[in-house]
Design a protein around this motif. Sequence first.
Motif, PDB file in Angstrom:
ATOM      1  N   ASN C 117     113.814 108.620  19.653  1.00  0.00           N
ATOM      2  CA  ASN C 117     114.369 107.466  20.365  1.00  0.00           C
ATOM      3  C   ASN C 117     115.729 107.097  19.812  1.00  0.00           C
ATOM      4  OD1 ASN C 117     112.497 106.856  22.273  1.00  0.00           O
ATOM      5  ND2 ASN C 117     111.332 105.478  20.950  1.00  0.00           N
ATOM      6  N   ALA C 118     115.938 107.422  18.555  1.00  0.00           N
ATOM      7  CA  ALA C 118     117.221 107.176  17.899  1.00  0.00           C
ATOM      8  C   ALA C 118     117.682 105.733  18.055  1.00  0.00           C
ATOM      9  CB  ALA C 118     118.283 108.136  18.436  1.00  0.00           C
ATOM     10  N   SER C 119     116.772 104.809  17.858  1.00  0.00           N
ATOM     11  CA  SER C 119     117.222 103.424  17.775  1.00  0.00           C
ATOM     12  C   SER C 119     117.881 103.224  16.423  1.00  0.00           C
ATOM     13  CB  SER C 119     116.030 102.475  17.902  1.00  0.00           C
ATOM     14  OG  SER C 119     116.375 101.202  17.396  1.00  0.00           O
ATOM     15  N   PRO C 120     119.007 102.558  16.372  1.00  0.00           N
ATOM     16  CA  PRO C 120     119.648 102.331  15.072  1.00  0.00           C
ATOM     17  C   PRO C 120     118.741 101.532  14.135  1.00  0.00           C
ATOM     18  CG  PRO C 120     121.029 101.504  16.872  1.00  0.00           C
ATOM     19  CD  PRO C 120     119.779 101.989  17.484  1.00  0.00           C
ATOM     20  N   ALA C 121     117.789 100.812  14.724  1.00  0.00           N
ATOM     21  CA  ALA C 121     116.914  99.975  13.912  1.00  0.00           C
ATOM     22  C   ALA C 121     115.593 100.648  13.590  1.00  0.00           C
ATOM     23  CB  ALA C 121     116.633  98.663  14.649  1.00  0.00           C
ATOM     24  N   ALA C 122     115.464 101.924  13.903  1.00  0.00           N
ATOM     25  CA  ALA C 122     114.198 102.622  13.651  1.00  0.00           C
ATOM     26  C   ALA C 122     113.826 102.481  12.186  1.00  0.00           C
ATOM     27  CB  ALA C 122     114.319 104.093  14.018  1.00  0.00           C
ATOM     28  N   ASP C 123     112.645 101.962  11.935  1.00  0.00           N
ATOM     29  CA  ASP C 123     112.280 101.692  10.551  1.00  0.00           C
ATOM     30  C   ASP C 123     112.033 102.935   9.727  1.00  0.00           C
ATOM     31  OD1 ASP C 123     110.848  98.812  11.816  1.00  0.00           O
ATOM     32  OD2 ASP C 123     112.183  98.773  10.069  1.00  0.00           O
ATOM     33  N   THR C 124     111.670 104.025  10.374  1.00  0.00           N
ATOM     34  CA  THR C 124     111.390 105.222   9.576  1.00  0.00           C
ATOM     35  C   THR C 124     112.658 105.997   9.232  1.00  0.00           C
ATOM     36  OG1 THR C 124     110.992 106.481  11.595  1.00  0.00           O
ATOM     37  CG2 THR C 124     109.071 105.485  10.513  1.00  0.00           C
ATOM     38  N   ALA C 125     113.736 105.712   9.906  1.00  0.00           N
ATOM     39  CA  ALA C 125     114.941 106.529   9.710  1.00  0.00           C
ATOM     40  C   ALA C 125     115.506 106.462   8.288  1.00  0.00           C
ATOM     41  CB  ALA C 125     116.008 106.149  10.736  1.00  0.00           C
ATOM     42  N   PRO C 126     115.638 105.274   7.709  1.00  0.00           N
ATOM     43  CA  PRO C 126     116.240 105.243   6.368  1.00  0.00           C
ATOM     44  C   PRO C 126     115.463 106.074   5.346  1.00  0.00           C
ATOM     45  CG  PRO C 126     116.250 103.037   7.320  1.00  0.00           C
ATOM     46  CD  PRO C 126     115.447 103.907   8.235  1.00  0.00           C
ATOM     47  N   SER C 127     114.147 106.003   5.341  1.00  0.00           N
ATOM     48  CA  SER C 127     113.411 106.783   4.335  1.00  0.00           C
ATOM     49  C   SER C 127     113.469 108.271   4.647  1.00  0.00           C
ATOM     50  CB  SER C 127     111.960 106.301   4.219  1.00  0.00           C
ATOM     51  OG  SER C 127     111.324 106.353   5.469  1.00  0.00           O
TER      52      SER C 127
END
Lengths: 748, 161, 286
Positions: C117-127
């Motif tokens: 989905n590539a939402s900038p707010a995706a919670d899993t992205a940073p980790s």
Amino acid sequence: MRTDRIGGSPNRVGGIGRVTGSQQYVADIRLQDVLEVKLVTLDCARARIISIDTSAAEQVPGVLLVMTAAHLPQPVPRFGPQFSDRPIIAVGETKYHGEPVAAVAAETKDAAEAAARLVKVEYEELPAIFSVAAALDPAAVLVQDPALRPNDPLAGTNVLREHRFGWADVEATGADLVVENAYTFPIVTHFAIEPHAFMAAPDGDGIAVWSSIQHPNWLQKILSQILGLPLAKVRVYAPDPGGGFGGKQHTKLEPLVAFMALRTGRPVRLILTLDETFQAVRRTSAEVRVRTGFMSDGTLAFQDVEANYLIGAYADIADRVVSKGSYPAAGPYRVPAVRIVSRSVLSHTTPATAFRGFGNPQVNWAVESNIDEGARALGIDRLEIRLRNLARKGEAFIPVDTPADGDWEQTVRRAAELIGWGTPLPPGRGRGLALGIKSGPTTGLSYATVRLLADGSVIVYAGTSDMGQGARTVFAQIAATELGAPLDWITVVMGDTAVVPYDQQTSASRSTVLMGNAILRACQSIQAQLRTMAARLHGIDEADIVVEGGVVRLPDRELSIIDVLKPGLGRLGGELVGNGEMRKDAEPDHPLSGSAAFFEFNCTAIEAEVDQDTGDVILVRYVTVSDVGKALNPLQVTMQDEGAAIQGLGHTLMEHFIFDDKGRIRNLGAIDYRIPTSMDLPLDMQSAIVENADGPGPYGSKGMSEGALLCVAPAVAAAVRDATGVAIRDLPLTPERVWRALRDRSTS
Amino acid sequence: MSEMIQTVLIELTVNGRRRALTVAANHTLLDVLRDDLELTGTKECCLVGECGACTVSLDGRIVDSCLVLAVEADRAQVTTVEGLAVDGHVSPLQQAFLDKGAVQCGFCIPGQLVAAHALLAENPHPTVPEIQEGLAGNLCRCACYQQITEAVLATAEGTDR
Amino acid sequence: MHTFAYARPATLAEAVALLEAHGPAARLLAGGTDLVIRLRDGTARPAVVIDVKQIAELRPAIHEDGGRLVISAGTVMTDVASDERVRRSFPALAEAAAVVGSVQIRNRATLVGNVCNASPAADTAPSLLVYDATVVAEGPGGTRRIPVDDFFVRSGVTTLARGEIVTAIELPLPARKMGAVHMRRTRRRGHDLASVTLCCGVDDAEVTRLAYGSVGPRPVLMIDESGVLADPAAADEAKAPIFERMFADASPSPRSMRASPEYRLAMLRVLGARALRTAIDRLAQG
């Protein structure tokens, strides 16, 4: 004492249906051959309608009708509880984001949705007013056509009404300290988990309407007027609403749905989406300026309050919200001089309506916060200053109105004791306290019928709406107490105007008192008939017979009611019918047309921590205490008080409409409009009640369920101030707002 | 090669009963439960998976049925509030909701019950924070949260016997 | 809701063929917690919706393979958050997965779906960025492994090519000890979309990896190899300029309803400092 009776907490009548999923809310009722309705709205706050082309929509298979203003009687009928200002559907102009311009009726939801998308509305977006400042600007466009308000000196303004209350002369009253501040209370919406639901069907030579309405008789009256039908031919079914909180009190889309049913000759069904409910109902928001005069010993010298409430494009009941809410703005205190000026200010927004607490939380937020500040400036304890000024029982703290009807000091001291007021606090924590008062109903009329059937079981007919507050249970408990039947032998019938006698409305926490008394009187009528029966059967004087607590007391013995009833009815059988009425007539000279039947009084005390880096407010301990007269069902009382408190945390910490620069609501729907979840509770929450049997309701009860909401915001803000030194005067206290206030303090 | 289809025949088990029906591809499980199967206990509210009023159990896990297409429930086991009663009697959890006063207007309650049932099946002795977190996806505007938590705790304690 | 054709391929090859044939007119359906909302509100209007849940290769699974933990495309957040191996080796990912929405959402939403989905707010992205994850994609041209930092372009846009479908996320099993934590800012304690989402990891080579999201068009990974951030004894004044360099490119949208850019940028610094302290503590605890 058996738990079925008053004072016990039997399980909720109607609870089984709710936990098994068999409870039928309006949206669950299946009508044969029903047509589904979908509304057509414009994505702007205000627009001039140039044309509506329904041809493509009408071609969608399954579509039977695309209704617009042109299909209605001309001029399009208008309605409203206070002013008949609201057209059944938009006429010429949409005046708020979401006002319907057309409505499709089709065989299926899919067809109705597809057709709604094909309705072509040619419109011109117009500038919209959505703030008090914009509405009061002398150059502002008028929200409401002045022609709707002939002979009204304010017709050329956006002030629908201006109210002036008070006594003595604040200008001439001296004070040692004057604290003056401006406060704002946000626009919030009810967000009942059940969206509003409406159905209508031709019913012989009349019409049947189903609605999630809180006031079925009021709706019946409006429909009767609009449709030109006698009341007896308008049947309103009002199943228990899935949450009302005031947002389902008054007629909204029922007239539209009724016309569609009559025109198609079929039942029609309109269930709003959650987003549409945000556009249908909201609380009346406010900007409140308070000038409080104190003497150096903390006694109040004067309260000077100016409250501009922003109401919507149509008045609904919002002006009453303003007048009734602002009238006791000076609070439950002894105040020598008071001036209150309050205005209902029209705007191009969702029609504001009643919402738990009515118009009182808005001013209470301001007035209690001001008292907090005054206490600090004078170096007086914030609990002490309130006790010093608190009206004593029997004191006419508002001249010409009901005197203080409770030992309010008891409530305050209990809250203070439970929170541990005055005890040392760990570092980083603050305490806040607030009081609040709200007038109960000022007029009222409720009828009830009770039938004692041949086997001793009972049917109670009461037109109250049980939307979760538990009216059904309390009424059954009254009947159980008076007629001796166990709770599961009592049926309470509500929500059908063809069967249930008249009830004015369900609001203002009135039903325990008004309808409760009507039921009590109906039971007493039955008891009188039982006395007559017993006298006849046993050859005794009626005056020597007492019927109470489910037994018939003769001079020499006690009989159960059934042991009088069965022989008394004899071989033909039958039943005993009792009617009861409770009426509170208007007082024409009173500024609100009536004095308060009772007051809801609450004291809330809070201990909070603030994460100064992020602005998060952590409610560590929360105490709410209410003066209730008599808790007819203590568990339900607790649920109402705690429920009101948590609901109040919504507007205090997280809820508000966000508008764009054109007046459209940006945060429609559940993702960006935040309400409290199970994880947003105070870490420790306690509620308590004070019972002195000093209310006008059955067994000394008072109404309750709104009081606990009045004090949430000022108590939280006071605790935040105590913890951080920062006073915040705008709601909600979101983390960002608190962070900003802390940051601005340290840089100023 | 699988087909492109607008309506789909699905078979699923709802509350222990096998059902077969043709559903539109763009109807949700919530639509089908309420409109086609006439199980109106599950409620419609936010339609964005925030409020939990539409919570059902799908193959043993709670989901927001408004975000599940009916076709996705093909061959699945679904439990709704109507399926919680045991042999015609309300379950201990349902009874606890009544006993603890966890029900006000009742509209959120079907979803709360299904979610709480699932929570207890996973975690028979949850702590208060675990209950609050487990039920955080079920909004209650009447704000019965404390009483709901107590009902779940009481049910959990009851299972010791 | 928008009308579409529904396809339920049984194999990966079928799915790829469908994607290649329909291109942007097709949308993949895994958990549906994002797509169904879009189908309903009209922001997604695909001709075809391809349900991937019956594809054998994508069935929910977490397994180890050659020094990597492989999380298949069908794996839902609930299972990512509770998996022992994820919690042991990638605790910040488990923490992030545990706060995506409610239990109901987590039981459906997939980790791969969240990433795609590539939402900038995706919670899993940073980790995923901190843990150096790789996106495994299958397409007409075969298999591609894309470092997650090269996968995100901006909101809703990834570097997947036409016909490609993500089959798994791979996480290299850590060669070094690392302490890491996920933190976020929300408007309430109940489930919410984040206005800042952040992961900080400190390893035993004194390298600090800090990734953050919701303050720009895509999640960003910054690395400090100086050792200053990782040093528990270093003064805040020494760390501050490094943080500033790391956050220099943050550009939160002024249009957001959740929080103002000012607040987000301030919280980035607050969370960054807190996350660093926690990461250092966790590394020390082993």
